[in-house]
Design an enzyme around this catalytic site. Structure first.
Site, short mmCIF file in Angstrom:
data_model
loop_
_atom_site.label_atom_id
_atom_site.label_comp_id
_atom_site.label_asym_id
_atom_site.label_seq_id
_atom_site.Cartn_x
_atom_site.Cartn_y
_atom_site.Cartn_z
N ASP A 50 0.85 -1.18 0.00
CA ASP A 50 0.00 0.00 0.00
C ASP A 50 0.89 1.24 0.00
OD1 ASP A 50 -1.71 2.10 0.52
OD2 ASP A 50 -2.74 1.14 2.18
N VAL A 51 0.91 1.98 -1.11
CA VAL A 51 1.84 3.10 -1.23
C VAL A 51 1.53 4.23 -0.26
CG1 VAL A 51 2.30 2.60 -3.66
CG2 VAL A 51 0.49 4.23 -3.06
N ASN A 76 2.34 6.16 -9.89
CA ASN A 76 1.10 6.08 -10.67
C ASN A 76 -0.11 5.68 -9.83
OD1 ASN A 76 -0.58 5.47 -13.23
ND2 ASN A 76 -0.48 3.49 -12.19
N TYR A 144 -10.28 13.79 -5.47
CA TYR A 144 -9.37 13.38 -6.54
C TYR A 144 -8.77 14.61 -7.22
CZ TYR A 144 -7.83 10.90 -10.77
OH TYR A 144 -7.09 10.38 -11.81
N LYS A 148 -4.74 15.56 -7.19
CA LYS A 148 -3.96 15.65 -8.42
C LYS A 148 -3.35 17.04 -8.61
CE LYS A 148 -4.42 11.41 -9.66
NZ LYS A 148 -3.25 10.51 -9.60
N THR A 179 -9.28 3.50 -19.12
CA THR A 179 -9.02 2.77 -17.88
C THR A 179 -10.30 2.63 -17.07
OG1 THR A 179 -8.53 4.78 -16.62
CG2 THR A 179 -6.67 3.72 -17.76
#
Length: 224
Positions: A50-51, A76, A144, A148, A179
């Site tokens: 888990d980053v 990513n 989100y 970003k 995606t």
């Protein structure tokens, strides 16, 4: 090193860099997805982690270090939970930021330390047109979008402080890429870019020819 490597842009990037001769460490939370991504591809090692977790980030860095000199780190990994702002609670806010922004910070930090003690390297951060000012936004993607935008700002800071250490940092902000995340974020959009298209751009960015782009954010609009 490629995070979020179990699907989409991350999977395509891990495979492309392996084809280009890199020994790639692909990281994601889905072990099944990682196995499918790496199947049939020489030069790819996988790690389930888990980053957005600080201890996991250290484990990822140690694994990357064990494979030899770290040349490239692609941040990513991201998550998206579509929630109208009026319904957005603090837990949902923090959880998305934990992966989408904290995870990029932790990756940049780990990569920076290793690259600064060696011969430099390249960090590529994947943001989104959702984080770019004056580009159309869509309801339900507040966290989100904020995350970003933070990734874009972080890229500039890392590039600035990495210059004396021969560390480059560049950001990509894709729009409608084909995606699963696009289908959750904006299902009405028609994708005009594939994950392989983005992977090809990343493959160029990690070459010396792209050195002047350090610190840049590169928006990727549909080619439709």
């Amino acid at each position: 090193m490629v995070t979020g490597a179990s699907r989409g842009i991350g999977a395509a990037t891990a495979r492309r860099l392996a084809e280009d001769g890199y020994q790639v460490l692909g990281v994601a939370r889905s072990s099944g997805g990682l196995a499918a991504m790496a199947s049939g591809s020489a030069g790819i090692t996988t790690l389930t982690a888990d980053v957005g977790d600080e201890s996991s980030a250290e484990h990822i860095a140690a694994a990357a270090n064990s494979m030899g000199r770290l040349e490239v780190w692609v941040n990513n990994a991201a998550s998206l939970e579509k929630v109208p702002f009026a319904s957005l609670d603090y837990h949902q806010w923090r959880e998305t930021l934990r992966v989408d922004l904290d995870g990029v910070f932790l990756g940049c930090s780990a990569a920076f330390r290793q690259m600064a003690s060696g011969d430099g390297g390249v960090i590529v951060n994947i943001a989104s047109l959702s984080g770019v000012a004056a580009v159309e936004k869509f309801p339900g993607n507040t966290v989100y979008n904020v995350a970003k935008a933070g990734v874009i700002a972080l890229t500039e800071a890392v590039a600035l402080e990495g210059k004396p250490h021969r560390i480059r940092c560049v950001c990509l902000s894709p729009g409608a890429v084909d995606t699963d995340m696009l289908r959750r974020a904006a299902p009405h959009l028609r994708p005009g870019v594939t994950p392989a298209d983005v992977a090809a751009i990343i493959a160029f960015l990690v070459t010396p020819a792209a050195a002047p782009l350090s610190g840049s954010n590169i928006p990727i609009f549909s080619n439709e």
